[in-house]
Design an enzyme around this catalytic site. Structure first.
Site, mmCIF file in Angstrom:
data_model
loop_
_atom_site.group_PDB
_atom_site.id
_atom_site.type_symbol
_atom_site.label_atom_id
_atom_site.label_comp_id
_atom_site.label_asym_id
_atom_site.label_seq_id
_atom_site.Cartn_x
_atom_site.Cartn_y
_atom_site.Cartn_z
ATOM 1 C CB SER A 135 -9.707 -0.492 3.418
ATOM 2 O OG SER A 135 -10.539 0.562 4.035
ATOM 3 C CG ASP A 185 -2.270 0.551 0.782
ATOM 4 O OD1 ASP A 185 -2.310 1.637 0.252
ATOM 5 O OD2 ASP A 185 -3.270 0.000 1.248
ATOM 6 C CG HIS A 233 10.475 1.536 -11.658
ATOM 7 N ND1 HIS A 233 11.409 2.530 -11.620
ATOM 8 C CD2 HIS A 233 11.031 0.488 -10.686
ATOM 9 C CE1 HIS A 233 12.596 2.220 -10.860
ATOM 10 N NE2 HIS A 233 12.630 0.886 -10.403
#
Length: 811
Positions: A595, A174, A225
């Site tokens: 969550s 996360d 990236h």
């Protein structure tokens, strides 16, 4: 596709494989989702390319040697070099940039290409198995150890709170972690570090020193990236953000102090477990290529449990919802022995809103607990709701009565902007605002109301429920504010307030308020009360049935799997977060969502793993499902919030039921399923080409035996299309002492269910085959639910049944 997050979250750690600046980390397990997006190829794109060669895990496993051994390292480097050589030999220099080599679970790479022509070359190249476009990510006390019986019934059996979870590593993919948070301080690192296979690293950087990995935090890495290639990474914007690792593994008895008020103490489910964080999400969200890289690294490092809270916000396009790159990555994580816990989603109470599809994943629904913070409003006429003591009465004014008359009604009622307010009129009053549809679509927030009230000098505010909402639950009722406020999340209370206000407000001939005689005071509601009520499925918690493709065809898979507390959960928060300004500078925040439920299950799974270190992901999930509660302590069924009422919960609301941690560590019988069984499941998915399965998983479908999806050996039975009759096979394994079991069936409506044998003896570590016959007796054209209960002398094992009878006849 896009990923979404349940809260604003972003933190950073430096990855030695990148040129990114080192940044501090903070962590969150908020919900990540993804949806399909179509972009013109005017911009360069990132693709994830899977190769036909085997990854390091397949070669090294046969799980016999570890990644620190020379052979493993050599093969890992060889795979990465082959990716480089492959690209150099097929593409011209400057037309691509390799972002990642995936080497452990999948053999593949993420590449940034500049044109459609480059993509076409890759598609036609020998050795390429699959190509998937990268997907965009967008944002969208815990009293619970006591509520779940963990502190009294589980921790003592594991050596106490500090030892519970010892030797287990939970990996979080996360937004990072704040290493200075009190929930992550520990002094027992030496015992842990000498007893684990975990080989991860802790990457240091600005505000994240090498000492940040203190024994509680054992790994921290950074992946961006994909985000950088897509031009969305901004180091000045992506700063520390909220996190929830404390729910799973925060240490015991940490004081929860917010805005100077002591709300008690918090603890994780497994205070002795260790945390490894893999940052792949930022302020803007993130990209799947980064998430896949983070999962690959986490499993390679040796985490035992992966808390991901991730899944598509809409059903992925393509052959199957089960075959996108992330789902495949998670399948191979399961093959490697890592339990993956995933949020079911926040799309409830609507059916087929689950965003966690795959049967190899433990999908978590969210419940409301019995802890309440009851703010009180005491009206001038003596009426009150949960009355307590108070001293000062303030004038009450509706927002519309203290605003300029030409302002838009909805804008006024929602109280999102100070501009329409006539400040001398509004000053010192309690302002009545209305919870409008703007809040549901997140264009309005309670925090914005508080900001408006502070700017106009109001004494506080009252939010009433719009009659058009019926009994819907207001979002954000547990936000901690620095201004007196109350949310009347009840139509009766809202109506009573308006009746009192209107009868005590004098208006002129034009209807404009000229005398505000209504008075009230808001009383402190920060002291928690505990009602003792059973858990209730939260309205926002996503529901089944599971679907197998974008055509919304339902699958023979029960989703969600299990339910845990998810509403108004105290979770560790980074003081530097750029999220809600009213929690900025605080160490804890009160948050809701699946969550929040997910790390509860991750933490409880760590307790089971500690108790049974040789158990695989399937056994742990089975243990949690077969022991879950379907009723409250008095035997009444668990309820679920729907749009306008409470209804009896079904397996599509809460899976197998509400987690019962004390029973889950001693389940009696378990249902095992391995990688080859999941492959057989995929090969049996209706309409899914066997060659597509082979391309995705790298192995051929079995040629012998007739296998249906409903035969997957899970702790549930779901039949999405029963025509006439169907035989279903299940195998149980005894993980306790020798016992004798009797099977009782509660039949789904319209179905006759028989099981052979009805009674059986089973020795310790023994297995037994169960043959179930589902015979349709009535066409229902709807799902109906039942249960198979295996009762032994020591254990009761429950298996939910969900059946859709399409036809009572085989014709």
């Amino acid at each position: 596709m896009r990923f979404k997050l349940g809260a604003k979250e972003n933190v950073h750690m430096h990855d030695q494989r990148s040129n990114m600046p080192p940044l501090m980390a903070a962590f969150s397990t908020s919900l990540i989702c993804f949806t399909v997006i179509n972009l013109a190829f005017a911009k360069a794109k990132v693709y994830m390319v899977l190769m036909e060669d085997e990854p390091t895990f397949s070669v090294s496993s046969k799980q016999k040697y570890h990644r620190v051994e020379n052979d493993y390292i050599v093969y890992k480097e060889k795979i990465s070099n082959r990716h480089t050589i492959f690209l150099e030999s097929h593409l011209r220099k400057g037309s691509y940039t390799k972002l990642y080599s995936y080497t452990h679970l999948l053999n593949g790479f993420a590449v940034h290409v500049t044109s459609e022509e480059v993509l076409g070359t890759l598609r036609n190249a020998t050795g390429v198995r699959l190509i998937h476009e990268d997907v965009k990510i967008e944002k969208l006390t815990t009293h619970t150890p006591d509520f779940l019986g963990i502190s009294t019934h589980v921790w003592p059996r594991l050596g106490g709170a500090e030892s519970s979870g010892e030797g287990v590593v939970i990996g979080f993919v996360d937004t990072g972690i704040n290493p200075d948070h009190p929930s992550f301080v520990t002094s027992s690192s030496s015992r842990f570090l000498n007893s684990t296979k975990f080989k991860g690293k802790c990457t240091s950087g600005e505000q994240f020193p090498s000492t940040a990995c203190n024994g509680k935090i054992v790994g921290a890495q950074y992946f961006a990236h994909g985000a950088m290639a897509n031009g969305e990474f901004n180091a000045t914007r992506d700063v520390p953000s909220p996190h929830t690792a404390s729910i799973a593994a925060g240490i015991n008895n940490v004081s929860v102090i917010v805005n100077g008020f002591d709300y008690g103490t918090a603890s994780g489910m497994a205070p002795g477990a260790r945390i490894a964080v893999y940052k792949a999400i930022y302020a803007f969200g993130g990209y799947m290529s980064d998430v896949v890289a983070a999962v690959d690294q986490a499993v390679e490092d040796g985490v035992d449990i992966l808390s991901l809270s991730a899944g598509p916000s809409s059903v992925p396009s393509g052959d199957s919802a089960f075959l996108n790159v992330l789902e495949l990555q998670l399948l191979f994580a399961i093959k490697a022995g890592v339990l993956v816990v995933q949020a079911a989603g926040n799309g409830g109470p609507f059916s087929s809103s689950v965003i966690s599809f795959s049967p190899w994943i433990t999908s978590v629904a969210a419940s409301i607990t019995d802890r309440k913070y009851n703010n009180t409003i005491l009206l001038g006429n003596g009426q009150s709701y949960t009355p307590t003591e108070g001293e000062i009465n303030y004038q009450v004014a509706a927002a519309a009565d203290v605003c300029v008359r030409n302002a838009t009604t909805i804008t006024i009622d929602s109280c999102q902007n100070p501009e329409p307010f006539i400040r001398p009129l509004a000053y010192g009053k309690l302002i009545i605002c209305t919870y409008t549809f703007e809040y549901e679509y997140e264009s309005a927030s309670i925090a914005a109301v508080a900001d408006t009230m502070k700017q106009i000098g109001a004494a506080g505010f009252i939010i009433t429920l719009d009659p058009n909402f019926g009994s819907a639950v207001i979002k954000g009722t547990m936000v901690t504010l620095q201004i007196p406020a109350i949310i009347l999340n009840d139509m009766q209370a809202s109506s009573a307030l308006w009746e009192y206000y209107n009868s005590n407000t004098v208006r002129d001939m034009r209807g404009q308020a000229i005398i505000f005689a209504a008075k009230a005071r808001i009383l402190d509601g920060r002291q928690a009360i505990y009602t003792g009520q059973a858990p209730v499925v939260a309205s926002y918690s996503s529901r089944g049935p599971d679907v197998q493709n974008a055509l919304m065809q339902t699958a023979d898979v029960l989703k969600p799997n299990v339910m845990a507390p998810g509403s108004s959960i105290w979770a560790a928060w980074s003081p530097d977060s750029d999220g809600d300004k009213y929690i900025k500078g605080q160490n804890f925040a009160l948050i809701s969502g699946t969550s929040m439920a997910t790390p509860h299950i991750a933490g409880i799974a760590a307790l089971i793993k500690q108790k049974h270190p040789k158990w695989g992901p399937d056994a742990i999930t089975s243990a949690m499902m077969t022991t879950a509660d379907r009723t409250d302590p008095l035997g009444a069924p668990i309820l679920a919030e729907s749009l306008n009422e409470l209804t009896e919960a079904t397996p599509f609301d809460f899976g197998a039921g509400s987690i019962n941690a004390s029973q889950a560590i001693k389940p009696g019988l378990i249902f095992n399923a391995t990688f080859k069984h999941y492959v057989a499941f995929l090969c049996a998915v209706p309409g899914l080409d066997r060659e597509a399965v082979k391309r995705a998983v790298g192995v051929s479908c079995p040629t012998k035996g007739k296998f249906k999806c409903s035969d997957l050996n899970t702790a549930s039975v779901t039949i999405s299309n029963l025509v006439g009759k169907r035989k279903v096979i299940r195998y149980v394994k005894n993980v306790s002492d020798k016992d004798k079991y009797t099977i009782h069936i509660k039949e789904p409506l319209g179905v006759n269910v028989t099981v052979v044998p009805e009674t059986f003896k089973i020795k310790r570590r023994g297995s037994r085959r169960l043959r179930l016959l589902f015979q349709a007796t009535e066409t229902t054209n709807a799902y109906t639910f039942g249960e198979m209960v295996l009762k032994g002398k020591q254990h009761t094992v429950r298996v939910p049944l969900a059946v859709y009878v399409a036809s009572a006849s085989n014709s």
